[in-house]
Design an enzyme around this catalytic site. Structure first.
Site: not given
Ligand code: NAD
Length: 251
Positions: A158, A121, A129, A103-105
């Site tokens: 654009c 994501h 654009c 889910q990370n970017i």
């Molecule tokens: P979230 O923030 O909802 O949940 C993260 C979870 O990770 C939490 O429950 C937390 O308790 C747990 N956590 C934090 N540090 C930890 C560790 N060291 N060890 C174990 N667990 C740990 O994130 P999500 O479920 O990925 O969804 C939220 C959205 O956030 C996603 O859509 C994503 O696109 C976006 N996002 C991405 C980034 C990134 O790319 N690194 C950063 C922030 C948010």
């Protein structure tokens, strides 16, 4: 179950599985210095942030969208993969792991060396654009915004605001990434759910798809998740500690 016992059970499952899929959330990258959204000290504690980082926020006020998001993007640009990212690479090289769904970017799975990564994501690195679909590398824009020389990037053809390839609230997921993720989830024998609160849908459907297809789930997260009752093992702890224990066992 004691944490030590749970870790041993998880190691046993990893050792006997051959079609593992990793499913990661923002929690896999917090130990790289990138804040998550919903963990303790997560970004959602900042008032108004969710609206600013939504599709409506981007359309209505791209300057505020970029001012807010560039802080996260600059942190990401300096981050290095964690032990948990590297564990998934090791399992892939051992022939045991077939794909990572994230889910990370932040691109840290690819930076660590994972070769099959479904970015549900999107990514902060590139953009386009919204009018003519011209593609852009975003790093030079972020740097200019950080220095205060640019409010937001404009398409040279654009003159509309360029949008990073990040899926914002109110946007659909990229079709190819989603299809690949569903297939990987339905074919795995073990899903490693790392650092996700499992409340963002449809991404959070994927552990359910894996479970319904017969896979075991190992959930490693600092806090509880709504899927814990379905997991073969849940470990409420830091991913870095978990990855270190697994590395020691499979070395
Ligand atoms: P979230 O923030 O909802 O949940 C993260 C979870 O990770 C939490 O429950 C937390 O308790 C747990 N956590 C934090 N540090 C930890 C560790 N060291 N060890 C174990 N667990 C740990 O994130 P999500 O479920 O990925 O969804 C939220 C959205 O956030 C996603 O859509 C994503 O696109 C976006 N996002 C991405 C980034 C990134 O790319 N690194 C950063 C922030 C948010």
């Amino acid at each position: 179950m004691e944490t030590k016992e749970a870790i041993e059970l998880a190691i046993g499952l990893i050792q006997k599985s051959s079609r593992i899929v990793g499913f990661s959330g923002a929690g896999i990258s917090t130990e790289a210095g990138i804040p998550d959204f919903r963990g303790p000290g997560g970004m959602w504690e900042e008032p108004g942030l969710m609206d600013q980082l939504s599709m409506d926020g981007f359309r209505n006020d791209p300057a505020t969208f970029y001012k807010t998001s560039v802080k996260l993007f600059s942190t990401i640009a300096r981050a290095q993969p964690t032990r948990a990212h590297r564990l998934l690479v090791r399992l892939e090289r051992m022939g045991k792991l077939k794909a990572v769904i994230t889910q990370n970017i932040d691109g840290l799975h690819q930076a660590a060396g994972s070769t099959v990564v479904y970015e549900l994501h999107g990514t902060y690195r590139t953009g386009h654009c919204p009018k003519c679909a011209m593609r852009f590398e975003m790093a030079p824009f972020y740097s200019e915004i950080e220095k205060g020389r640019l409010q937001f990037p404009l398409c040279p053809r654009c003159a509309v605001a360029i949008k990073p390839h990040v899926v914002l609230f109110g946007e659909p997921l990229p079709v190819e990434a989603w299809k690949g993720a569903v297939q990987a989830a339905s074919e795995c024998d073990l899903m490693l759910v790392f650092g996700s609160s499992l409340v963002v849908y449809p991404a959070a459907d994927l552990p359910m798809i894996a479970y319904d297809s017969g896979a075991r789930l190992i959930i490693v997260n600092l806090g509880e998740t709504a899927y814990d009752h379905m997991a073969a093992v849940t470990i409420q702890g830091k991913l870095g500690d978990f990855a270190e224990a697994v590395f020691a066992a499979i070395a």
